[in-house]
Design an enzyme around this catalytic site. Structure first.
Site, short mmCIF file in Angstrom:
data_model
loop_
_atom_site.label_atom_id
_atom_site.label_comp_id
_atom_site.label_asym_id
_atom_site.label_seq_id
_atom_site.Cartn_x
_atom_site.Cartn_y
_atom_site.Cartn_z
N GLU A 67 0.81 -1.22 0.00
CA GLU A 67 0.00 0.00 0.00
C GLU A 67 0.84 1.27 0.00
O GLU A 67 0.45 2.29 -0.59
CB GLU A 67 -0.95 -0.02 1.20
CG GLU A 67 -2.13 -0.94 1.04
CD GLU A 67 -1.77 -2.42 1.09
OE1 GLU A 67 -2.54 -3.25 0.56
OE2 GLU A 67 -0.71 -2.75 1.68
N HIS A 92 -10.38 -6.64 7.96
CA HIS A 92 -10.98 -6.17 6.71
C HIS A 92 -12.30 -5.43 6.95
O HIS A 92 -13.03 -5.16 5.99
CB HIS A 92 -11.28 -7.34 5.77
CG HIS A 92 -10.09 -8.12 5.34
ND1 HIS A 92 -9.40 -8.95 6.20
CD2 HIS A 92 -9.46 -8.20 4.15
CE1 HIS A 92 -8.39 -9.53 5.54
NE2 HIS A 92 -8.41 -9.08 4.30
#
Length: 331
Positions: A65, A134
């Site tokens: 990321e 998540h």
């Protein structure tokens, strides 16, 4: 079908149409992220765009990321208009240095010499049994940071048109798309071709209590308002839409009329966006209130995997009904 017939589509398809329009409108625009190309996106938002626009503009990035965000920041400074996708906002924590220490600060630390016209799309929220890593809602964290604009489209219309306005912003914009909304359907008014990214919206008028919410909690708040009608309570539902900067004027106007407020926020209660909004109302509208401000937030636990535990951990329609009815009908 006449031109004025509303178009019905899913939230997911609205996001895809927004991206396709951006790519067609501006040759500088590109999509960058994990699995956005060959796989079509973790939530299938970018499915088919690789075949349509090619690998130069739909770029599969490493599973890193920080690299995704850092490359997008560099591309934005160099004159491109990147749309970076980070699969879930939980993973954006690996890009915090790039987003907060670079994207948010470079325009200010350079004295305005460099702009960072970057858009980052992130999936947020629970409700899909994806477990703690998540399923969290970190948009409230990012709303704490000066230098970035935070959007939370809660309707198909906003999912369809917010991206264009975000790409026109010279500063970084983060768009948080709630995972439970992707399959939701809605009608697009053909007369609406754009939306602003400045103001909140009254999604349902009422006179007895104001319910302030955004994103994935908006359908729950509207369902709660439907139930409250049976109790003789008319709830006004405000969709924040923009979490930074918050449109306090719309909130204040509603609370000044209803004199009661419930804030629904999927973030944790401690240090939350709901706490900030409650504090502002208390500071500026204290003498307009006829009852304490109530908040409906996620339980202070990592979001569980088991379906019944996840449901219990997240704000529920019944919780909103209980909070609102307790204010409007005090015992």
């Amino acid at each position: 079908m006449s031109d004025d017939t509303p178009t019905r589509l899913t939230y997911r398809e609205a996001c895809k149409q927004a991206i396709r329009d951006a790519l067609n409108r501006d040759p500088r625009c590109l999509v960058m992220g994990e699995d956005v190309g060959l796989y079509g996106g973790c939530y299938a938002v970018t499915k088919g765009l690789l075949e349509e626009f090619g690998p130069e503009r739909i770029r599969d990035m490493p599973l890193a990321e920080g690299v995704i965000a850092g490359s997008a920041i560099g591309a934005a400074i160099a004159g491109l208009r990147p749309i970076a996708e980070i699969m879930t906002c939980n993973f954006s924590l690996l890009a915090l240095d790039q987003i907060i220490n670079n994207a948010a600060t470079i325009p200010h630390m350079s004295g305005g010499q460099f702009a960072v016209p970057l858009v980052v799309r992130l999936a947020t929220g629970g409700g899909r049994q994806l477990a703690a890593q998540h399923s969290h809602s970190f948009e409230g964290w990012y709303a704490h940071i000066p230098g970035i604009r935070i959007l939370a489209p809660g309707t198909v219309e906003d999912a369809r048109y917010m991206l264009a306005a975000a790409l026109d912003d010279p500063n970084p914009v983060l768009i948080f798309e709630h995972v439970v909304l992707y399959n939701d359907e809605g009608d697009l008014d053909p007369e609406v071709v754009s939306v602003d990214i400045d103001s909140a919206r009254v999604r349902r008028p009422g006179k007895d209590v104001t319910i302030v919410t955004y994103g994935g909690s908006l359908p729950k708040a509207l369902a709660a308002a439907d139930e409250l009608v049976g109790l003789g309570i008319e709830a006004e539902v405000i969709d924040l839409r923009v979490l930074r900067p918050v449109d306090t004027a719309t909130i204040y106007a509603s609370v000044a009329r209803t004199r009661r407020c419930v804030i629904v926020d999927e973030g944790w209660r401690s240090g939350s966006l709901s706490a900030e909004i409650a504090a502002r109302i208390a500071e500026d509208l204290f003498f307009e209130l006829d009852a304490p401000i109530r908040r409906v937030c996620s339980r202070e636990v990592p979001v569980p995997y088991a379906a019944h535990m996840e449901e219990a951990a997240l704000p529920r329609t019944a919780d909103i009904v209980a909070a609102a009815s307790g204010l409007a009908r005090p015992q």
